[in-house]
Design an enzyme around this catalytic site. Sequence first.
Site, mmCIF file in Angstrom:
data_model
loop_
_atom_site.group_PDB
_atom_site.id
_atom_site.type_symbol
_atom_site.label_atom_id
_atom_site.label_comp_id
_atom_site.label_asym_id
_atom_site.label_seq_id
_atom_site.Cartn_x
_atom_site.Cartn_y
_atom_site.Cartn_z
ATOM 1 N N ASN A 99 0.826 -1.203 0.000
ATOM 2 C CA ASN A 99 0.000 0.000 0.000
ATOM 3 C C ASN A 99 0.863 1.257 0.000
ATOM 4 O O ASN A 99 1.938 1.289 0.587
ATOM 5 C CB ASN A 99 -0.926 0.016 1.214
ATOM 6 C CG ASN A 99 -1.864 -1.182 1.213
ATOM 7 O OD1 ASN A 99 -2.023 -1.824 0.166
ATOM 8 N ND2 ASN A 99 -2.463 -1.486 2.340
ATOM 9 N N VAL A 100 0.324 2.282 -0.646
ATOM 10 C CA VAL A 100 1.050 3.545 -0.749
ATOM 11 C C VAL A 100 0.428 4.591 0.183
ATOM 12 O O VAL A 100 0.790 5.751 0.134
ATOM 13 C CB VAL A 100 1.026 4.054 -2.214
ATOM 14 C CG1 VAL A 100 1.727 3.073 -3.151
ATOM 15 C CG2 VAL A 100 -0.400 4.326 -2.713
ATOM 16 N N HIS A 116 5.672 -0.766 -2.904
ATOM 17 C CA HIS A 116 5.256 -0.038 -4.115
ATOM 18 C C HIS A 116 5.326 1.473 -3.940
ATOM 19 O O HIS A 116 4.654 2.212 -4.654
ATOM 20 C CB HIS A 116 3.831 -0.452 -4.525
ATOM 21 C CG HIS A 116 3.748 -1.866 -5.059
ATOM 22 N ND1 HIS A 116 2.590 -2.605 -5.056
ATOM 23 C CD2 HIS A 116 4.706 -2.662 -5.624
ATOM 24 C CE1 HIS A 116 2.824 -3.801 -5.600
ATOM 25 N NE2 HIS A 116 4.092 -3.867 -5.939
ATOM 26 N N CYS A 124 11.663 13.773 -8.709
ATOM 27 C CA CYS A 124 11.809 14.588 -9.909
ATOM 28 C C CYS A 124 12.234 13.699 -11.077
ATOM 29 O O CYS A 124 13.134 12.873 -10.947
ATOM 30 C CB CYS A 124 12.843 15.676 -9.657
ATOM 31 S SG CYS A 124 13.141 16.682 -11.120
ATOM 32 N N CYS A 144 9.516 20.443 -9.698
ATOM 33 C CA CYS A 144 10.586 20.235 -8.735
ATOM 34 C C CYS A 144 11.065 21.572 -8.159
ATOM 35 O O CYS A 144 11.454 22.462 -8.918
ATOM 36 C CB CYS A 144 11.733 19.518 -9.435
ATOM 37 S SG CYS A 144 13.205 19.354 -8.420
ATOM 38 N N GLY A 184 -5.172 -9.124 3.128
ATOM 39 C CA GLY A 184 -5.873 -8.192 2.230
ATOM 40 C C GLY A 184 -5.193 -7.959 0.906
ATOM 41 O O GLY A 184 -5.203 -6.844 0.397
ATOM 42 N N SER A 186 -4.773 -9.557 -3.153
ATOM 43 C CA SER A 186 -5.338 -10.513 -4.115
ATOM 44 C C SER A 186 -4.281 -11.499 -4.599
ATOM 45 O O SER A 186 -4.623 -12.513 -5.208
ATOM 46 C CB SER A 186 -5.945 -9.755 -5.302
ATOM 47 O OG SER A 186 -4.954 -8.960 -5.908
HETATM 48 C C1 BJW Z 1 -10.066 -7.604 2.238
HETATM 49 C C2 BJW Z 1 -10.936 -6.680 2.758
HETATM 50 C C3 BJW Z 1 -10.993 -6.625 4.151
HETATM 51 C C4 BJW Z 1 -11.072 -6.489 0.673
HETATM 52 N N1 BJW Z 1 -10.223 -7.426 4.872
HETATM 53 N N2 BJW Z 1 -9.318 -8.411 2.973
HETATM 54 C C5 BJW Z 1 5.277 -12.382 -13.291
HETATM 55 C C6 BJW Z 1 4.147 -12.965 -13.851
HETATM 56 C C7 BJW Z 1 3.187 -12.180 -14.498
HETATM 57 C C8 BJW Z 1 3.329 -10.800 -14.614
HETATM 58 C C9 BJW Z 1 4.440 -10.224 -14.051
HETATM 59 C C10 BJW Z 1 5.398 -11.002 -13.418
HETATM 60 N N3 BJW Z 1 6.371 -10.162 -12.939
HETATM 61 C C11 BJW Z 1 6.039 -8.910 -13.267
HETATM 62 C C12 BJW Z 1 4.868 -8.904 -13.948
HETATM 63 C C13 BJW Z 1 4.168 -7.702 -14.473
HETATM 64 C C14 BJW Z 1 3.400 -6.973 -13.396
HETATM 65 C C15 BJW Z 1 2.325 -7.905 -12.832
HETATM 66 O O1 BJW Z 1 2.452 -8.476 -11.761
HETATM 67 N N4 BJW Z 1 1.227 -8.025 -13.524
HETATM 68 C C16 BJW Z 1 0.126 -8.903 -13.080
HETATM 69 C C17 BJW Z 1 -1.089 -8.073 -12.740
HETATM 70 C C18 BJW Z 1 -0.128 -9.912 -14.142
HETATM 71 N N5 BJW Z 1 4.278 -6.480 -12.337
HETATM 72 C C19 BJW Z 1 4.976 -5.372 -12.473
HETATM 73 O O2 BJW Z 1 4.934 -4.724 -13.495
HETATM 74 C C20 BJW Z 1 5.878 -4.964 -11.312
HETATM 75 N N6 BJW Z 1 7.169 -4.658 -11.806
HETATM 76 C C21 BJW Z 1 8.055 -5.615 -12.119
HETATM 77 O O3 BJW Z 1 7.879 -6.786 -11.865
HETATM 78 O O4 BJW Z 1 9.197 -5.146 -12.753
HETATM 79 C C22 BJW Z 1 9.984 -6.073 -13.497
HETATM 80 C C23 BJW Z 1 9.187 -6.537 -14.704
HETATM 81 C C24 BJW Z 1 8.521 -5.631 -15.466
HETATM 82 C C25 BJW Z 1 7.757 -6.055 -16.581
HETATM 83 C C26 BJW Z 1 7.691 -7.416 -16.889
HETATM 84 C C27 BJW Z 1 8.371 -8.333 -16.087
HETATM 85 C C28 BJW Z 1 9.142 -7.882 -14.994
HETATM 86 C C29 BJW Z 1 5.350 -3.684 -10.671
HETATM 87 C C30 BJW Z 1 4.000 -3.825 -10.064
HETATM 88 C C31 BJW Z 1 3.507 -2.465 -9.590
HETATM 89 C C32 BJW Z 1 2.095 -2.511 -9.052
HETATM 90 N N7 BJW Z 1 1.617 -1.172 -8.880
HETATM 91 C C33 BJW Z 1 0.312 -0.942 -8.275
HETATM 92 C C34 BJW Z 1 0.053 0.594 -8.248
HETATM 93 C C35 BJW Z 1 0.864 1.273 -7.153
HETATM 94 C C36 BJW Z 1 0.685 2.730 -7.123
HETATM 95 C C37 BJW Z 1 -0.728 3.162 -6.833
HETATM 96 O O5 BJW Z 1 -1.293 2.829 -5.769
HETATM 97 O O6 BJW Z 1 -1.297 3.833 -7.668
HETATM 98 O O7 BJW Z 1 0.294 -1.463 -6.947
HETATM 99 S S1 BJW Z 1 -1.014 -1.825 -9.070
HETATM 100 C C38 BJW Z 1 -1.882 -2.223 -7.599
HETATM 101 O O8 BJW Z 1 -1.866 -3.654 -7.384
HETATM 102 C C39 BJW Z 1 -1.061 -1.610 -6.460
HETATM 103 C C40 BJW Z 1 -1.152 -2.671 -5.407
HETATM 104 O O9 BJW Z 1 -0.116 -2.518 -4.463
HETATM 105 C C41 BJW Z 1 -1.070 -3.936 -6.226
HETATM 106 C C42 BJW Z 1 -1.580 -5.157 -5.521
HETATM 107 O O10 BJW Z 1 -2.936 -5.054 -5.246
HETATM 108 P P1 BJW Z 1 -3.493 -5.560 -3.842
HETATM 109 O O11 BJW Z 1 -2.926 -4.777 -2.753
HETATM 110 O O12 BJW Z 1 -3.365 -7.023 -3.758
HETATM 111 O O13 BJW Z 1 -5.032 -5.106 -3.962
HETATM 112 P P2 BJW Z 1 -6.252 -5.787 -4.726
HETATM 113 O O14 BJW Z 1 -7.277 -4.747 -4.939
HETATM 114 O O15 BJW Z 1 -5.814 -6.542 -5.898
HETATM 115 O O16 BJW Z 1 -6.807 -6.873 -3.684
HETATM 116 C C43 BJW Z 1 -7.416 -6.507 -2.474
HETATM 117 C C44 BJW Z 1 -7.684 -7.776 -1.676
HETATM 118 O O17 BJW Z 1 -8.208 -7.408 -0.424
HETATM 119 C C45 BJW Z 1 -8.708 -8.716 -2.341
HETATM 120 O O18 BJW Z 1 -8.196 -10.037 -2.314
HETATM 121 C C46 BJW Z 1 -9.930 -8.596 -1.446
HETATM 122 O O19 BJW Z 1 -10.674 -9.815 -1.359
HETATM 123 C C47 BJW Z 1 -9.305 -8.248 -0.126
HETATM 124 N N8 BJW Z 1 -10.138 -7.486 0.781
HETATM 125 N N9 BJW Z 1 -11.526 -6.009 1.662
HETATM 126 C C48 BJW Z 1 -9.400 -8.328 4.211
HETATM 127 N N10 BJW Z 1 -11.829 -5.746 4.734
HETATM 128 ZN ZN ZN Z 2 14.528 18.230 -10.027
#
Ligand code: BJW
Ligand code: ZN
Length: 243
Positions: A99-100, A116, A124, A144, A184, A186
């Site tokens: 989380n951010v 993240h 910048c 900046c 929490g 996915s």
């Molecule tokens: C509850 C609840 C309650 C609800 N109590 N629970 C390997 C395989 C396939 C793809 C890739 C791979 N390696 C890299 C990739 C590409 C990509 C990726 O993973 N894509 C997949 C989606 C397929 N990854 C990247 O690009 C990463 N970089 C990287 O690996 O660099 C090298 C590379 C690049 C390119 C190719 C290969 C290698 C970077 C990932 C950056 C993610 N950024 C974000 C945005 C951050 C900034 C912002 O906030 O704006 O991060 S996307 C978004 O998803 C955010 C989150 O941190 C992240 C994860 O989501 P999270 O936290 O799991 O949330 P949700 O909404 O998905 O789930 C919520 C959960 O809570 C649910 O399960 C609910 O049921 C539950 N819930 N209420 C308990 N009350």
């Molecule tokens: Zn600067």
Amino acid sequence: MEKAVNLLKNAQKVVVLTGAGISAESGIPTFRGKDGLWKKFRAEDLATPEAFQKNPSLVWQWYQYRQELILKCQPNPAHKTIALMEQYFKDNFSLITQNVDNLHQRAGSKRVIEFHGNIFKTRCTKCNKQFLYGEYENTPLPRCPNCNGLLRPNVVWFGESLDPNILYKAFTLSSETDLFFAIGTSGVVYPAASLPEIAKSSKAKVIEVNIEKTPISYIADEILLGKAGEILPKLWDNFINEK
Ligand code: BJW
Ligand code: ZN
């Protein structure tokens, strides 16, 4: 629940990984799911470096909207419980958050690994200097204070590499812990989603806390289905009363 309490009693080292679900009860929308951000907004238009290059003001608008929303929200009992866990386990406890939103820090967690980035930090695009919210002018296209280059949110977008130091730390902690919580999240975004897998393959026990099953569930030793803000305080109370 009883099994989770016992796993906690037997643990020397604990790692917690959190995702957007932990902040849902604070009023911050998650990304995926019924009311998730990606239902209303397209990730590729807002959370990629290409999107920022193409339309920085649209991307900034979205981040400023979220900054303002988050500032109105408060940490919930799940964040507070995790802060208590850190106080209890001290150096044998680590928190890795995707989380951010800064809510763990606001709940009292002292050592937070921001996997993240942080929405209240910018950097910048020209001189790479970092600025905190309040240290730069939050205009529609923030500049900046040092070199007037375009600032960007200091978060990790899709397709961007993570800070190698953070990655190394998270991988090492996950492979050296004996209890790993996935709360929490996915479990679909990599490399974060590989942390529970690393822990499990290094013989740690894995506890998942989520309102529904996820791809992490199949490796979890215990799945606590329900809201993190309700489950974590109960788990902690039981642990403290029984230990
Ligand atoms: C509850 C609840 C309650 C609800 N109590 N629970 C390997 C395989 C396939 C793809 C890739 C791979 N390696 C890299 C990739 C590409 C990509 C990726 O993973 N894509 C997949 C989606 C397929 N990854 C990247 O690009 C990463 N970089 C990287 O690996 O660099 C090298 C590379 C690049 C390119 C190719 C290969 C290698 C970077 C990932 C950056 C993610 N950024 C974000 C945005 C951050 C900034 C912002 O906030 O704006 O991060 S996307 C978004 O998803 C955010 C989150 O941190 C992240 C994860 O989501 P999270 O936290 O799991 O949330 P949700 O909404 O998905 O789930 C919520 C959960 O809570 C649910 O399960 C609910 O049921 C539950 N819930 N209420 C308990 N009350
Ligand atoms: Zn600067």
